[in-house]
Design a protein around this motif. Structure first.
Motif, PDB file in Angstrom:
ATOM      1  N   CYS A  45       0.849  -1.194   0.000  1.00  0.00           N
ATOM      2  CA  CYS A  45       0.000   0.000   0.000  1.00  0.00           C
ATOM      3  C   CYS A  45       0.881   1.240   0.000  1.00  0.00           C
ATOM      4  O   CYS A  45       1.929   1.270   0.636  1.00  0.00           O
ATOM      5  CB  CYS A  45      -0.883   0.033   1.235  1.00  0.00           C
ATOM      6  SG  CYS A  45      -2.059  -1.322   1.301  1.00  0.00           S
ATOM      7  N   PHE A  70       6.018   5.797  12.174  1.00  0.00           N
ATOM      8  CA  PHE A  70       4.661   5.728  11.640  1.00  0.00           C
ATOM      9  C   PHE A  70       3.888   4.547  12.224  1.00  0.00           C
ATOM     10  O   PHE A  70       4.240   3.391  11.986  1.00  0.00           O
ATOM     11  CB  PHE A  70       4.716   5.612  10.121  1.00  0.00           C
ATOM     12  CG  PHE A  70       5.523   6.723   9.502  1.00  0.00           C
ATOM     13  CD1 PHE A  70       4.962   7.982   9.330  1.00  0.00           C
ATOM     14  CD2 PHE A  70       6.832   6.521   9.119  1.00  0.00           C
ATOM     15  CE1 PHE A  70       5.698   9.008   8.779  1.00  0.00           C
ATOM     16  CE2 PHE A  70       7.577   7.548   8.568  1.00  0.00           C
ATOM     17  CZ  PHE A  70       7.008   8.799   8.400  1.00  0.00           C
ATOM     18  N   PRO A  71       2.810   4.806  12.974  1.00  0.00           N
ATOM     19  CA  PRO A  71       2.041   3.715  13.589  1.00  0.00           C
ATOM     20  C   PRO A  71       1.547   2.684  12.582  1.00  0.00           C
ATOM     21  O   PRO A  71       1.511   1.486  12.888  1.00  0.00           O
ATOM     22  CB  PRO A  71       0.865   4.436  14.256  1.00  0.00           C
ATOM     23  CG  PRO A  71       1.353   5.827  14.494  1.00  0.00           C
ATOM     24  CD  PRO A  71       2.289   6.126  13.359  1.00  0.00           C
ATOM     25  N   GLU A  72       1.190   3.103  11.367  1.00  0.00           N
ATOM     26  CA  GLU A  72       0.675   2.133  10.391  1.00  0.00           C
ATOM     27  C   GLU A  72       1.746   1.164   9.898  1.00  0.00           C
ATOM     28  O   GLU A  72       1.434   0.121   9.344  1.00  0.00           O
ATOM     29  CB  GLU A  72      -0.002   2.846   9.204  1.00  0.00           C
ATOM     30  CG  GLU A  72       0.932   3.620   8.310  1.00  0.00           C
ATOM     31  CD  GLU A  72       1.118   5.078   8.715  1.00  0.00           C
ATOM     32  OE1 GLU A  72       1.648   5.825   7.896  1.00  0.00           O
ATOM     33  OE2 GLU A  72       0.770   5.457   9.848  1.00  0.00           O
ATOM     34  N   LEU A  73       3.011   1.498  10.142  1.00  0.00           N
ATOM     35  CA  LEU A  73       4.094   0.592   9.755  1.00  0.00           C
ATOM     36  C   LEU A  73       4.569  -0.285  10.905  1.00  0.00           C
ATOM     37  O   LEU A  73       5.412  -1.147  10.726  1.00  0.00           O
ATOM     38  CB  LEU A  73       5.284   1.383   9.204  1.00  0.00           C
ATOM     39  CG  LEU A  73       5.029   2.191   7.947  1.00  0.00           C
ATOM     40  CD1 LEU A  73       6.312   2.900   7.515  1.00  0.00           C
ATOM     41  CD2 LEU A  73       4.487   1.330   6.826  1.00  0.00           C
ATOM     42  N   ASN A  74       4.044  -0.060  12.089  1.00  0.00           N
ATOM     43  CA  ASN A  74       4.447  -0.840  13.256  1.00  0.00           C
ATOM     44  C   ASN A  74       3.703  -2.173  13.237  1.00  0.00           C
ATOM     45  O   ASN A  74       2.517  -2.237  13.543  1.00  0.00           O
ATOM     46  CB  ASN A  74       4.145  -0.066  14.540  1.00  0.00           C
ATOM     47  CG  ASN A  74       4.713  -0.755  15.764  1.00  0.00           C
ATOM     48  OD1 ASN A  74       5.372  -1.786  15.658  1.00  0.00           O
ATOM     49  ND2 ASN A  74       4.460  -0.192  16.924  1.00  0.00           N
ATOM     50  N   LYS A  75       4.404  -3.209  12.883  1.00  0.00           N
ATOM     51  CA  LYS A  75       3.837  -4.564  12.817  1.00  0.00           C
ATOM     52  C   LYS A  75       4.638  -5.467  13.755  1.00  0.00           C
ATOM     53  O   LYS A  75       5.477  -6.244  13.325  1.00  0.00           O
ATOM     54  CB  LYS A  75       3.905  -5.116  11.385  1.00  0.00           C
ATOM     55  CG  LYS A  75       3.313  -4.205  10.335  1.00  0.00           C
ATOM     56  CD  LYS A  75       1.821  -4.089  10.493  1.00  0.00           C
ATOM     57  CE  LYS A  75       1.257  -3.270   9.345  1.00  0.00           C
ATOM     58  NZ  LYS A  75       0.032  -2.622   9.640  1.00  0.00           N
ATOM     59  N   SER A 108      -0.054  10.618   8.047  1.00  0.00           N
ATOM     60  CA  SER A 108      -1.222  11.006   8.822  1.00  0.00           C
ATOM     61  C   SER A 108      -0.828  11.320  10.264  1.00  0.00           C
ATOM     62  O   SER A 108      -0.950  12.436  10.706  1.00  0.00           O
ATOM     63  CB  SER A 108      -2.296   9.926   8.770  1.00  0.00           C
ATOM     64  OG  SER A 108      -1.782   8.704   9.240  1.00  0.00           O
ATOM     65  N   GLN A 110       2.096   4.547   1.280  1.00  0.00           N
ATOM     66  CA  GLN A 110       2.071   5.113   2.617  1.00  0.00           C
ATOM     67  C   GLN A 110       1.560   6.543   2.551  1.00  0.00           C
ATOM     68  O   GLN A 110       1.963   7.324   1.701  1.00  0.00           O
ATOM     69  CB  GLN A 110       3.479   5.088   3.217  1.00  0.00           C
ATOM     70  CG  GLN A 110       3.530   5.585   4.634  1.00  0.00           C
ATOM     71  CD  GLN A 110       4.945   5.593   5.180  1.00  0.00           C
ATOM     72  OE1 GLN A 110       5.888   5.188   4.518  1.00  0.00           O
ATOM     73  NE2 GLN A 110       5.086   6.074   6.390  1.00  0.00           N
TER      74      GLN A 110
END
Length: 131
Positions: free
Chosen positions: A19, A39-44, A24, A21
């Protein structure tokens, strides 16, 4: 005579979909350094990963340097993202010690990502005479 199957697979091995990036929200610098990403959306996080033990808490300078580098990496692929550029410049202004990401960032000094227009090291003719 029976047909022997080869070890070669003739179909697709796999398809990768990443996706795009979007900028945000970001973690505070200390949380980003512990998480390994701004970036929280990349924290896996790994489900079975153990928390590190015996590690000293990162200093604010280390956390700021990490946050600046993360923003610089993001801006490498999103050079026209004005809100990310403003955050990067804010992080650099708040950093009290020199760090590589802020010191050698072309955007902070001239407002654009000009390195992409320069010749690459393997473009020998274009680099002749440059030191």
């Amino acid at each position: 005579m029976q047909h022997q199957h080869s070890n070669c697979h003739t179909g697709s091995v796999g398809i990768v979909y990443g996706c795009e990036q979007r900028f945000s929200q970001v973690y505070p610098a200390q949380v980003a350094l512990r998480s390994g990403t701004l970036f929280p959306e990349l924290n896996k996080p790994m489900a079975c990963a153990a928390a590190p033990t015996g590690c000293a808490e990162p200093t604010p300078q280390q956390a700021s340097a990490f946050a600046a580098w993360e923003m610089r990496l993001y801006l490498n692929t999103h050079p026209n993202d004005e809100s990310a550029l403003q955050m990067f410049e804010q992080i650099c202004r708040q950093t009290h010690q020199p760090n590589y990401a802020c010191t050698f960032a072309p955007c902070v000094h001239n407002g654009c990502w000009t390195w992409i227009q320069d010749p690459w090291p393997w473009e020998l003719e274009a680099n002749e005479g440059r030191a």
